[in-house]
Design a protein around this motif. Structure first.
Motif, PDB file in Angstrom:
ATOM      1  N   GLU A 172       0.825  -1.213   0.000  1.00 54.97           N
ATOM      2  CA  GLU A 172       0.000   0.000   0.000  1.00 54.97           C
ATOM      3  C   GLU A 172       0.856   1.259   0.000  1.00 54.97           C
ATOM      4  O   GLU A 172       0.540   2.236  -0.674  1.00 54.97           O
ATOM      5  N   GLU A 173       1.941   1.224   0.752  1.00 53.00           N
ATOM      6  CA  GLU A 173       2.841   2.382   0.783  1.00 53.00           C
ATOM      7  C   GLU A 173       3.534   2.570  -0.566  1.00 53.00           C
ATOM      8  O   GLU A 173       3.678   3.703  -1.045  1.00 53.00           O
ATOM      9  N   ARG A 174       3.942   1.469  -1.203  1.00 48.08           N
ATOM     10  CA  ARG A 174       4.554   1.569  -2.541  1.00 48.08           C
ATOM     11  C   ARG A 174       3.545   2.136  -3.541  1.00 48.08           C
ATOM     12  O   ARG A 174       3.895   2.979  -4.367  1.00 48.08           O
ATOM     13  N   ASP A 175       2.287   1.711  -3.444  1.00 50.39           N
ATOM     14  CA  ASP A 175       1.247   2.250  -4.331  1.00 50.39           C
ATOM     15  C   ASP A 175       1.070   3.747  -4.112  1.00 50.39           C
ATOM     16  O   ASP A 175       0.922   4.506  -5.073  1.00 50.39           O
ATOM     17  N   ALA A 176       1.086   4.185  -2.856  1.00 47.36           N
ATOM     18  CA  ALA A 176       0.945   5.611  -2.552  1.00 47.36           C
ATOM     19  C   ALA A 176       2.107   6.404  -3.153  1.00 47.36           C
ATOM     20  O   ALA A 176       1.908   7.498  -3.688  1.00 47.36           O
ATOM     21  N   MET A 177       3.317   5.859  -3.079  1.00 51.20           N
ATOM     22  CA  MET A 177       4.474   6.557  -3.655  1.00 51.20           C
ATOM     23  C   MET A 177       4.356   6.640  -5.182  1.00 51.20           C
ATOM     24  O   MET A 177       4.709   7.657  -5.777  1.00 51.20           O
ATOM     25  N   LYS A 178       3.852   5.574  -5.804  1.00 56.60           N
ATOM     26  CA  LYS A 178       3.647   5.602  -7.258  1.00 56.60           C
ATOM     27  C   LYS A 178       2.611   6.656  -7.625  1.00 56.60           C
ATOM     28  O   LYS A 178       2.766   7.375  -8.616  1.00 56.60           O
ATOM     29  N   GLU A 179       1.543   6.753  -6.824  1.00 57.07           N
ATOM     30  CA  GLU A 179       0.526   7.775  -7.073  1.00 57.07           C
ATOM     31  C   GLU A 179       1.127   9.169  -6.954  1.00 57.07           C
ATOM     32  O   GLU A 179       0.827  10.054  -7.744  1.00 57.07           O
ATOM     33  N   ARG A 180       1.995   9.363  -5.960  1.00 61.99           N
ATOM     34  CA  ARG A 180       2.621  10.675  -5.777  1.00 61.99           C
ATOM     35  C   ARG A 180       3.488  11.027  -6.981  1.00 61.99           C
ATOM     36  O   ARG A 180       3.480  12.169  -7.446  1.00 61.99           O
ATOM     37  N   ALA A 181       4.213  10.065  -7.506  1.00 59.57           N
ATOM     38  CA  ALA A 181       5.041  10.316  -8.694  1.00 59.57           C
ATOM     39  C   ALA A 181       4.169  10.734  -9.877  1.00 59.57           C
ATOM     40  O   ALA A 181       4.511  11.670 -10.617  1.00 59.57           O
ATOM     41  N   LEU A 219      -4.102  16.370  -4.831  1.00 57.40           N
ATOM     42  CA  LEU A 219      -3.795  15.015  -4.397  1.00 57.40           C
ATOM     43  C   LEU A 219      -2.369  14.985  -3.874  1.00 57.40           C
ATOM     44  O   LEU A 219      -1.474  15.637  -4.415  1.00 57.40           O
ATOM     45  N   TRP A 220      -2.176  14.215  -2.820  1.00 60.72           N
ATOM     46  CA  TRP A 220      -0.861  14.074  -2.208  1.00 60.72           C
ATOM     47  C   TRP A 220      -0.739  12.625  -1.770  1.00 60.72           C
ATOM     48  O   TRP A 220      -1.474  12.178  -0.890  1.00 60.72           O
ATOM     49  N   TYR A 221       0.129  11.882  -2.418  1.00 59.34           N
ATOM     50  CA  TYR A 221       0.262  10.445  -2.194  1.00 59.34           C
ATOM     51  C   TYR A 221      -1.080   9.741  -2.390  1.00 59.34           C
ATOM     52  O   TYR A 221      -1.429   8.810  -1.664  1.00 59.34           O
ATOM     53  N   GLY A 222      -1.847  10.210  -3.363  1.00 60.94           N
ATOM     54  CA  GLY A 222      -3.138   9.603  -3.670  1.00 60.94           C
ATOM     55  C   GLY A 222      -4.225   9.915  -2.662  1.00 60.94           C
ATOM     56  O   GLY A 222      -5.255   9.260  -2.636  1.00 60.94           O
ATOM     57  N   GLN A 223      -4.006  10.917  -1.827  1.00 59.57           N
ATOM     58  CA  GLN A 223      -4.965  11.279  -0.788  1.00 59.57           C
ATOM     59  C   GLN A 223      -5.393  12.728  -0.971  1.00 59.57           C
ATOM     60  O   GLN A 223      -4.606  13.551  -1.446  1.00 59.57           O
ATOM     61  N   PRO A 224      -6.619  13.060  -0.576  1.00 59.30           N
ATOM     62  CA  PRO A 224      -7.031  14.463  -0.609  1.00 59.30           C
ATOM     63  C   PRO A 224      -6.162  15.280   0.347  1.00 59.30           C
ATOM     64  O   PRO A 224      -5.943  14.881   1.493  1.00 59.30           O
ATOM     65  N   ALA A 225      -5.658  16.392  -0.150  1.00 58.07           N
ATOM     66  CA  ALA A 225      -4.816  17.265   0.662  1.00 58.07           C
ATOM     67  C   ALA A 225      -5.142  18.711   0.315  1.00 58.07           C
ATOM     68  O   ALA A 225      -5.801  18.990  -0.694  1.00 58.07           O
ATOM     69  N   LYS A 278      -7.309   2.939   2.605  1.00 57.08           N
ATOM     70  CA  LYS A 278      -6.089   3.077   1.806  1.00 57.08           C
ATOM     71  C   LYS A 278      -4.971   2.178   2.335  1.00 57.08           C
ATOM     72  O   LYS A 278      -4.251   1.558   1.577  1.00 57.08           O
ATOM     73  N   PHE A 279      -4.818   2.128   3.654  1.00 58.54           N
ATOM     74  CA  PHE A 279      -3.765   1.309   4.243  1.00 58.54           C
ATOM     75  C   PHE A 279      -4.323   0.189   5.108  1.00 58.54           C
ATOM     76  O   PHE A 279      -3.606  -0.407   5.911  1.00 58.54           O
ATOM     77  N   GLY A 280      -5.627  -0.074   4.986  1.00 56.26           N
ATOM     78  CA  GLY A 280      -6.244  -1.157   5.736  1.00 56.26           C
ATOM     79  C   GLY A 280      -6.209  -0.950   7.235  1.00 56.26           C
ATOM     80  O   GLY A 280      -6.014  -1.903   7.996  1.00 56.26           O
ATOM     81  N   THR A 281      -6.415   0.292   7.664  1.00 51.39           N
ATOM     82  CA  THR A 281      -6.411   0.586   9.094  1.00 51.39           C
ATOM     83  C   THR A 281      -7.841   0.659   9.612  1.00 51.39           C
ATOM     84  O   THR A 281      -8.791   0.721   8.845  1.00 51.39           O
TER      85      THR A 281
END
Length: 150
Positions: free
Chosen positions: A22-31, A80-86, A102-105
């Motif tokens: 999930e963290e790798r996906d978020a970083m890809k979204e940020r890129a 968007l910031w790391y695939g999240q609303p910001a 997003k991170f299964g929390t």
């Protein structure tokens, strides 16, 4: 005859780089976000589209947060910031919503970056767990958001 380079790979080598999928996906979204470099209107559209993709519980919270930020801190721009609303001021993300799914929390969070002016002594919270928004919670968020941009 040109020499051919032969490469071999082992099947599914295990490696641990310290990041969850999930963290790798978020970083890809940020890129992708950085490459897109949209304008303000497109940024808000992208945020609203991301909110629309969320689970019902996360979407309900994210929609209210978006409305609260727009009404009480119009100087913040949605993005968007790391695939999240910001929400950013002068290009720096001030606050963001992280959906639980997003991170299964077990809860969503609303967080603030160092550009937020929430300093209170030598220690203060920078993220808040959210399970639902009540009128009291909305009032607390409004106070924090206004303070963050002051």
């Amino acid at each position: 005859m040109a020499a051919t380079r032969k490469t071999t790979t082992t099947s599914k080598q295990k490696s641990y780089d310290g990041f969850t999928p999930e963290e790798r996906d978020a970083m890809k979204e940020r890129a992708k976000e950085l490459k897109a470099a949209r304008g303000k209107a497109e940024d808000e559209t992208a945020v609203l589209e991301k909110i629309a993709e969320m689970s019902d519980a996360d979407r309900a919270i994210a929609e209210r947060i978006h409305a609260i930020v727009k009404a009480n801190a119009p100087e913040l721009s949605p993005k968007l910031w790391y695939g999240q609303p910001a929400y950013a001021k002068a290009g720096k993300v001030v606050c963001f919503f992280q959906p639980a799914d997003k991170f299964g929390t077990r809860y969503s969070t609303f967080g603030f970056n160092d550009s937020a002016h929430l300093d209170d002594g030598t220690m203060w919270p920078t993220a808040y767990a959210l399970t639902k928004l009540t009128p009291t919670t909305e009032k607390q968020l409004t106070i924090l958001i206004k303070k963050a941009v002051s």
